[in-house]
Design a protein around this motif. Sequence first.
Motif, PDB file in Angstrom:
ATOM      1  N   GLN A 519       0.813  -1.225  -0.054  1.00 39.91           N
ATOM      2  CA  GLN A 519      -0.109   0.018   0.024  1.00 39.91           C
ATOM      3  C   GLN A 519       0.785   1.305   0.005  1.00 39.91           C
ATOM      4  N   LEU A 520       0.630   2.069  -1.054  1.00 39.71           N
ATOM      5  CA  LEU A 520       1.201   3.329  -1.041  1.00 39.71           C
ATOM      6  C   LEU A 520       0.580   4.379  -1.307  1.00 39.71           C
ATOM      7  N   VAL A 521       0.887   5.600  -0.452  1.00 45.02           N
ATOM      8  CA  VAL A 521      -0.023   6.725  -0.458  1.00 45.02           C
ATOM      9  C   VAL A 521       1.043   7.835  -0.458  1.00 45.02           C
ATOM     10  N   ILE A 527      -2.669  10.567  -4.382  1.00 44.14           N
ATOM     11  CA  ILE A 527      -2.636   9.325  -5.206  1.00 44.14           C
ATOM     12  C   ILE A 527      -2.337   8.349  -4.343  1.00 44.14           C
ATOM     13  N   ALA A 528      -3.156   6.961  -4.282  1.00 48.24           N
ATOM     14  CA  ALA A 528      -2.721   6.029  -3.584  1.00 48.24           C
ATOM     15  C   ALA A 528      -2.999   4.790  -4.468  1.00 48.24           C
ATOM     16  N   VAL A 529      -1.924   3.549  -4.298  1.00 46.03           N
ATOM     17  CA  VAL A 529      -2.028   2.419  -5.047  1.00 46.03           C
ATOM     18  C   VAL A 529      -1.909   1.302  -4.088  1.00 46.03           C
ATOM     19  N   GLN A 530      -2.871   0.254  -4.209  1.00 48.86           N
ATOM     20  CA  GLN A 530      -2.713  -0.981  -3.581  1.00 48.86           C
ATOM     21  C   GLN A 530      -2.347  -2.015  -4.527  1.00 48.86           C
ATOM     22  N   ASN A 531      -1.447  -2.770  -4.372  1.00 43.44           N
ATOM     23  CA  ASN A 531      -1.192  -4.031  -5.108  1.00 43.44           C
ATOM     24  C   ASN A 531      -1.376  -5.341  -4.236  1.00 43.44           C
ATOM     25  N   SER A 570     -10.590   7.451   1.280  1.00 43.02           N
ATOM     26  CA  SER A 570     -10.336   7.723   2.534  1.00 43.02           C
ATOM     27  C   SER A 570      -8.858   7.483   2.839  1.00 43.02           C
ATOM     28  N   LEU A 571      -8.106   6.394   1.841  1.00 45.53           N
ATOM     29  CA  LEU A 571      -6.731   6.290   2.150  1.00 45.53           C
ATOM     30  C   LEU A 571      -5.865   7.539   1.720  1.00 45.53           C
ATOM     31  N   LEU A 572      -6.241   8.656   0.941  1.00 44.40           N
ATOM     32  CA  LEU A 572      -5.689   9.642   0.248  1.00 44.40           C
ATOM     33  C   LEU A 572      -5.182  10.517   1.608  1.00 44.40           C
TER      34      LEU A 572
END
Length: 682
Positions: A519-521, A527-531, A570-572
Amino acid sequence: MTKFSIFLLVTLCGTATAFAQADRSKYPEPGPAPQINIGDPATFTLPNGLKVFVVENHKLPRVTYSLVLDRDPILEGDKAGLTSFVGEMLMGGTTARSKDELDEAIDRIGARISASSTSANASSLTKYNDQLLDLFADVLFNPAFPQSELDKLKKQAISGLAAAKEDPNSIVGVVRNAVMYGKDHPYGETETEKTVENVQVEDIKAYYNTYFKPNIAYLAIVGDITAAEAEKLVKTYFSDWQRGDVPKHDWPTPQAPAGNKVILVNRPASAQSVINVGYPLVLKPNNPDVIAVSVVADILGGGASARLFQNLREDKGYTYGAYGSISPDELVARLNTSASVRNAVTDSATQEFIHELKHIGEHSITQKELDLAKASMAGSFGRSLEQPATIARFAINTELQELPKDYYQNYLKNLDALTLDQINAIAGKYVHADNLQITVVGKTDDFADQMARFGDVQYYTVTGDPEVKVAITDASITAEGVVTKYLEAIGGKEKLAAVNTIKTVSEAEIQGMTITIEQLVDKTKGIAVQNTKLGPQVLSKVVVTPSNVTVTAQGQSQELPAEAASAYQSLLTIFPELTYATDGATTLELDGIVNVNDEEAYKLKVTQGTNVSVAYFSVASGLKLKTESELSGETTIENYRTYDGIQLPETVSIVSKMMPMPLKAVTKAVAINGEIGDEELK
């Protein structure tokens, strides 16, 4: 015309006349019930008290041995789950054979051996009788009870319990039993991770040494063997089994509630409610009414043609299926009806359950329903006779349950003899629509207010304990104050606000495979990315921006609708609680103090537009313990770890309707305010 042609013409004309005279609008009259020739078992008893029944059946060259222990139900207490391990521990190896050696020896002769805490079974071809009984006796009398096997079983049980706690059907059974029988009753106690962990090898040995005694045992032998051969083999392999005193246990008979009782279990993530309506009753297996009661139960809820199914599915469309049963029991019988329905129709479906229970007791059963139930039950009985284990069970049941010696031989005849008046009288005697226990698991906010019309409403936890919600009378404790205490507990507002980027790597195990969740925010880039990865392979990627959320899996990308996207967005903010007071879109409501994971917690309802979630914060520490929402499911935080002065969840359990099973994720790495490259955020 040849003689053959004349004969053919006469035959066809006669046939046509017969067809013309038949009335195809009527079903043919049923014939008399067939006589079941099961055969009386030969019986003998060893000096150690083992009672043996032998039923000869030489159609196939196979023999089946079925052993049953007649012990009273026991309360396992703080070691609940112990008896579920006994059978597998017996099969875990003997003093002479390891588990692998035992399994190989059984496979070598094409045999089957299994065991439980109150029974054991073995079968093979007749020619392997001696080898089979040598193995069977080794399992029964020389168990090794290896620690490694118990460790494996406990791990499996705890994993199963974690899944069961998130399965509404499992939950409704646990809660129903705990309320109906009480947790101090063998039928009502609850197995938990803690009670499973308490079970030790010495407990398994103590159970075995106490209850595995021949003087409470019954052995049925069915198949290609004579009584004389069976007696010789039993004496060879079972005579050294030592008898012993076995403790007796007396338990009170649970009573139906005085008036209807409505038990609600809140599951905010549930799209459906599981409804269970029933009550305890007295109906022992040797009661002469049992066959007639079974007919009534079949008409009420036995299948697709039964009343519950026809009403709730075919007529109302509330469910995919609704069923019911009445189960005789030596200790306490139970009427049980159930269905899974949409949350919005929970109260309406409950009303239909009550209607059908009331209606069937009002002399409303028809001859057509009776005939259909008889045919169904007769067919099931006939098919069951194909299995040798059924014949063995009949022989043992006749003795254990004190049934008439010809009970099973005359079963079909007694079933066929039941009249409509008798069945309606039995329905009125055993089925009623008052003094019910109505247990519902679902999103109670959607229907709780409507359920009060059915009876006294009580809330319970998933483990069958009353949910104790303490009202907050101290005016200084506010929703905003709870959030502030949480933010201070994990690091303080200033430190949290200074976090602009965060990268976390977690691992979880699914069906023996380890998946990695990255998880990258980047708050400044928005921007946020979840792999989600399996090894180097990316199973799915979620890219979150303030305007949209895109999910990519198996080469296909899809933009989520706004409502579903908001859960990811909400991750942002990294720590969304920081903006509750200023975003103008969040409403907080403090809803008392409840127990979460054996800890007192503030229950906080968070409303953001159409999305409603619930968060639980520890009263003592201020830390967040759990979150619930229909969109995201349930997340339970088991423990925290400090990274750069900030406490973050280390181990979390996640349950979501988007996942086939619960997921436990463990954080492996965290980088705060590190550089995240543009390529990583694509």
